[in-house]
Design a protein around this motif. Structure first.
Motif, PDB file in Angstrom:
ATOM      1  N   HIS A   1     -18.955   8.187  -9.056  1.00 29.85           N
ATOM      2  CA  HIS A   1     -18.343   7.615 -10.554  1.00 29.85           C
ATOM      3  C   HIS A   1     -16.901   6.827  -9.672  1.00 29.85           C
ATOM      4  N   VAL A   2     -16.944   5.743 -10.313  1.00 32.06           N
ATOM      5  CA  VAL A   2     -15.849   4.899  -9.532  1.00 32.06           C
ATOM      6  C   VAL A   2     -14.847   4.792 -10.881  1.00 32.06           C
ATOM      7  N   LEU A   3     -13.672   5.145 -10.544  1.00 29.77           N
ATOM      8  CA  LEU A   3     -12.409   5.020 -11.465  1.00 29.77           C
ATOM      9  C   LEU A   3     -11.462   3.931 -10.930  1.00 29.77           C
ATOM     10  N   TYR A   4     -11.441   2.576 -11.741  1.00 31.22           N
ATOM     11  CA  TYR A   4     -10.869   1.599 -11.417  1.00 31.22           C
ATOM     12  C   TYR A   4      -9.395   1.553 -11.619  1.00 31.22           C
ATOM     13  N   ASN A   5      -8.617   0.530 -11.214  1.00 29.59           N
ATOM     14  CA  ASN A   5      -7.207   0.568 -11.256  1.00 29.59           C
ATOM     15  C   ASN A   5      -6.437   1.886 -11.343  1.00 29.59           C
ATOM     16  N   MET A   6      -6.882   2.407 -10.227  1.00 26.41           N
ATOM     17  CA  MET A   6      -6.201   4.084  -9.723  1.00 26.41           C
ATOM     18  C   MET A   6      -5.790   3.703  -8.471  1.00 26.41           C
ATOM     19  N   GLN A   7      -4.532   3.499  -8.193  1.00 22.99           N
ATOM     20  CA  GLN A   7      -3.929   3.539  -6.774  1.00 22.99           C
ATOM     21  C   GLN A   7      -3.261   4.801  -6.313  1.00 22.99           C
ATOM     22  N   LEU A   8      -3.643   5.254  -5.054  1.00 28.76           N
ATOM     23  CA  LEU A   8      -2.957   6.287  -4.647  1.00 28.76           C
ATOM     24  C   LEU A   8      -1.444   6.141  -4.435  1.00 28.76           C
ATOM     25  N   GLY A   9      -0.759   7.334  -4.916  1.00 27.95           N
ATOM     26  CA  GLY A   9       0.590   7.378  -4.819  1.00 27.95           C
ATOM     27  C   GLY A   9       1.185   6.850  -5.917  1.00 27.95           C
ATOM     28  N   LYS A  10       0.524   5.978  -7.015  1.00 28.39           N
ATOM     29  CA  LYS A  10       1.075   5.650  -8.106  1.00 28.39           C
ATOM     30  C   LYS A  10       0.225   6.434  -9.410  1.00 28.39           C
ATOM     31  N   ASP A  11      -1.091   6.072  -9.392  1.00 28.43           N
ATOM     32  CA  ASP A  11      -1.927   6.582 -10.476  1.00 28.43           C
ATOM     33  C   ASP A  11      -2.493   7.955 -10.364  1.00 28.43           C
ATOM     34  N   VAL A  12      -2.552   8.325  -8.904  1.00 27.37           N
ATOM     35  CA  VAL A  12      -3.136   9.775  -8.378  1.00 27.37           C
ATOM     36  C   VAL A  12      -2.281   9.883  -7.405  1.00 27.37           C
ATOM     37  N   LEU A  13      -2.224  11.347  -7.194  1.00 26.15           N
ATOM     38  CA  LEU A  13      -1.402  11.698  -6.083  1.00 26.15           C
ATOM     39  C   LEU A  13      -2.313  12.473  -5.286  1.00 26.15           C
ATOM     40  N   LEU A  14      -2.174  12.426  -3.883  1.00 25.19           N
ATOM     41  CA  LEU A  14      -3.040  13.297  -2.707  1.00 25.19           C
ATOM     42  C   LEU A  14      -3.084  14.479  -3.162  1.00 25.19           C
ATOM     43  N   GLU A  15      -1.923  15.239  -3.524  1.00 21.92           N
ATOM     44  CA  GLU A  15      -1.571  16.683  -3.712  1.00 21.92           C
ATOM     45  C   GLU A  15      -2.675  17.060  -4.677  1.00 21.92           C
ATOM     46  N   THR A  16      -2.900  16.225  -5.884  1.00 23.58           N
ATOM     47  CA  THR A  16      -3.674  16.674  -7.168  1.00 23.58           C
ATOM     48  C   THR A  16      -5.058  16.467  -6.510  1.00 23.58           C
ATOM     49  N   LEU A  17      -5.422  15.735  -5.832  1.00 26.13           N
ATOM     50  CA  LEU A  17      -6.793  15.393  -5.319  1.00 26.13           C
ATOM     51  C   LEU A  17      -7.229  16.787  -4.612  1.00 26.13           C
ATOM     52  N   GLN A  18      -6.337  17.098  -3.812  1.00 16.94           N
ATOM     53  CA  GLN A  18      -6.491  18.088  -2.764  1.00 16.94           C
ATOM     54  C   GLN A  18      -6.922  19.329  -3.632  1.00 16.94           C
ATOM     55  N   GLN A  19      -6.100  19.618  -4.776  1.00 16.67           N
ATOM     56  CA  GLN A  19      -6.494  20.714  -5.660  1.00 16.67           C
ATOM     57  C   GLN A  19      -7.768  20.683  -6.465  1.00 16.67           C
ATOM     58  N   GLU A  20      -8.178  19.444  -6.805  1.00 11.98           N
ATOM     59  CA  GLU A  20      -9.193  19.190  -7.823  1.00 11.98           C
ATOM     60  C   GLU A  20     -10.547  18.910  -7.105  1.00 11.98           C
ATOM     61  N   TYR A  21     -10.465  18.697  -5.803  1.00 12.53           N
ATOM     62  CA  TYR A  21     -11.784  18.154  -4.828  1.00 12.53           C
ATOM     63  C   TYR A  21     -11.926  19.273  -3.848  1.00 12.53           C
ATOM     64  N   ASP A  22     -13.222  19.227  -3.344  1.00 13.51           N
ATOM     65  CA  ASP A  22     -13.256  20.200  -2.053  1.00 13.51           C
ATOM     66  C   ASP A  22     -12.827  19.563  -0.873  1.00 13.51           C
ATOM     67  N   ALA A  23     -12.959  18.073  -1.044  1.00 10.66           N
ATOM     68  CA  ALA A  23     -12.346  17.114   0.220  1.00 10.66           C
ATOM     69  C   ALA A  23     -12.109  15.837  -0.264  1.00 10.66           C
ATOM     70  N   VAL A  24     -11.402  15.200   0.663  1.00 10.39           N
ATOM     71  CA  VAL A  24     -10.868  13.764   0.316  1.00 10.39           C
ATOM     72  C   VAL A  24     -11.012  12.752   1.479  1.00 10.39           C
ATOM     73  N   TYR A  25     -11.510  11.726   1.154  1.00 13.52           N
ATOM     74  CA  TYR A  25     -11.770  10.711   2.112  1.00 13.52           C
ATOM     75  C   TYR A  25     -11.002   9.507   1.932  1.00 13.52           C
ATOM     76  N   LEU A  26     -10.065   9.161   2.730  1.00 11.35           N
ATOM     77  CA  LEU A  26      -9.141   7.917   2.619  1.00 11.35           C
ATOM     78  C   LEU A  26      -9.633   6.722   3.308  1.00 11.35           C
ATOM     79  N   ALA A  27      -9.779   5.549   2.415  1.00 12.54           N
ATOM     80  CA  ALA A  27     -10.678   4.535   2.878  1.00 12.54           C
ATOM     81  C   ALA A  27      -9.874   3.512   2.250  1.00 12.54           C
ATOM     82  N   PHE A  28      -8.363   3.067   2.317  1.00 14.57           N
ATOM     83  CA  PHE A  28      -7.707   2.452   1.278  1.00 14.57           C
ATOM     84  C   PHE A  28      -7.378   0.930   2.024  1.00 14.57           C
TER      85      PHE A  28
END
Length: 442
Positions: free
Chosen positions: A203-230
């Motif tokens: 699932h792709v969510l467009y116009n979502m920028q890390l640090g602005k529209d979504v925070l890494l801390e939130t993703l860490q809580q909601e997902y089992d893992a995070v992959y950074l490829a920005f």
């Protein structure tokens, strides 16, 4: 002299930006080239591919009319094999390693054969992969570029639910926004992204920028893992006087606008200087010519022996009529009424370590546009808790950052390499994440 857009007719734009490496016109033409392959044991072409595509195998499959098998062989190793067939510097990778080069014969046109198999698969939406049943694991991927898409596809095939957060309005990353339009069209990039995500579970969510529209801390809580490829950001600054004048532009931004606004909408000067001689510099210079510039000059502070672009790329610029000044570095940009008028360069020499050293001698170029293409800087860290070196994310041998469950790969780690390198990084990241998710022990 002045910057202006809409310099050419629609017919001229179409001609100037047509496919620089056209595909095979007929099936028989592809078969003729495929049948030249010697199907080498321990093939050097495969060994030179960062994603290890089994080149002799997919070429053999083409010769036996098994085009779906050929596409599967390619995509199994490189899910962006379609785009890579158009943009890879094959002369220094697979085709450069072809044994025919040692025989003083033309190498097998591997990229063209790869395109022949993959383009049809993408256009006709061949369902070559089957996704395993969902295993309940969820992974967030930051960036829908080559590394992110590669990682997402590999994870989804194993039953992981993947959500990609992309800051732009379209996926594809560098392929969509940062490469010359005559190499790969925006339409193809969209088809390729759609083909990759058609597997399901992505699932792709467009116009979502890390640090602005979504925070890494939130993703860490909601997902089992995070992959950074920005990826990486804009071009390095020249740090010279006059850099803020109208007519001084960033090469990445210049190419981005060509890709997003369309050819007639992008202003270009009559006399353009491009600083740098990497792939991005070549793309900027050649596209400036194709937009209607009367003269384009590439300025590089070293010699041809040290240039970062390939000889094939340099030849594209030469064939388009671009000039090259070797051993020159920008010293000052002089303006008039707020606009670029002159680029002053210092003549350089190379010392015993091949480093450029100023001679004090100056040369001046009368230009109305300066395009900066001197390498790209990492994005300002949106997650400052991640260990980094001058903005580049630091990872261990398992693609893991210092934060538990957070992995990274591609240009944000290596500072900017080829698309095919990013695809391989995505594969390696997916492998590491799967081991982490299921706690596999080596």
């Amino acid at each position: 002299m002045a910057l202006r857009n809409n310099r050419l007719t629609n017919e001229e734009y179409d001609e100037h930006f047509s496919d620089i490496h056209p595909p095979f016109e007929t099936h028989n033409a592809a078969l003729v080239e495929a049948n030249r392959c010697l199907f080498c044991y321990d093939a050097p072409c495969t060994k030179s591919c960062p994603t290890s595509i089994n080149v002799p195998k997919f070429i053999k499959q083409i010769t036996t009319e098994n085009l779906k098998g050929a596409a599967y062989t390619i995509f199994s190793a490189n899910i962006m094999g379609g785009g890579c067939s158009k943009v890879c510097p094959v002369e220094k990778l697979c085709e450069g390693a072809c044994v025919y080069n040692l025989m003083e014969e033309a190498p097998i046109p591997i990229a063209k054969l790869q395109r022949y198999a993959t383009e049809r698969a993408i256009h006709e939406k061949w369902p070559l992969f089957t996704r395993q049943a969902s295993n309940g694991k969820k992974v967030a991927v930051i960036g829908a570029g080559p590394a992110g898409l590669s990682c997402a596809h590999a994870l989804s095939r194993e039953g992981v639910e993947v959500t990609i957060y992309e800051k732009e309005g379209k996926g594809g990353g560098l392929m969509t926004y940062g490469i010359a339009a005559y190499k790969v069209t925006p339409q193809f990039c969209q088809e390729e992204v759609d083909y990759i995500t058609s597997l399901g579970g992505i699932h792709v969510l467009y116009n979502m920028q890390l640090g602005k529209d979504v925070l890494l801390e939130t993703l860490q809580q909601e997902y089992d893992a995070v992959y950074l490829a920005f990826g990486v950001g804009m071009a390095r600054q020249l740090a010279i006087s006059g850099e803020q004048l109208n007519g001084v532009v960033d090469a990445i931004r210049f190419i981005y606008e060509i890709r997003t606004k369309g050819y007639p909408e992008v202003p270009v000067g009559e006399s353009v200087a491009v600083i740098g001689l990497g792939m991005t510099a070549i793309d900027a210079a050649t596209q400036a010519m194709r937009l209607g510039a009367k003269e384009v000059t590439l300025v590089y502070r070293r010699t041809e022996a040290e240039m970062p672009c390939t000889a094939a790329e340099l030849n594209i610029a030469k064939l388009d009529g671009c000039n090259i000044i070797w051993l020159a570095a920008p010293k000052e940009i002089v303006g008039e009424n707020g606009h670029v008028k002159t680029l002053v360069c210092e003549v350089m020499r190379l010392d015993e370590r091949k480093l450029p050293v100023g001679t004090g001698e100056l040369i001046s170029l009368n230009v109305d546009m300066v395009i900066k293409a001197t390498g790209q800087l990492p994005y300002t860290m949106a997650a400052p808790k991640i260990d980094n070196e001058h903005g580049r994310v630091l990872i261990n041998e398992h693609a893991a950052t210092n934060l538990p469950g957070v992995f990274a790969g591609g240009d944000c780690v290596n500072g900017g390499k080829e698309v095919v390198d990013a695809v391989q990084a995505g594969k390696e990241g997916a492998k590491a994440i799967l081991k982490y998710l299921f706690r596999e022990v080596e």
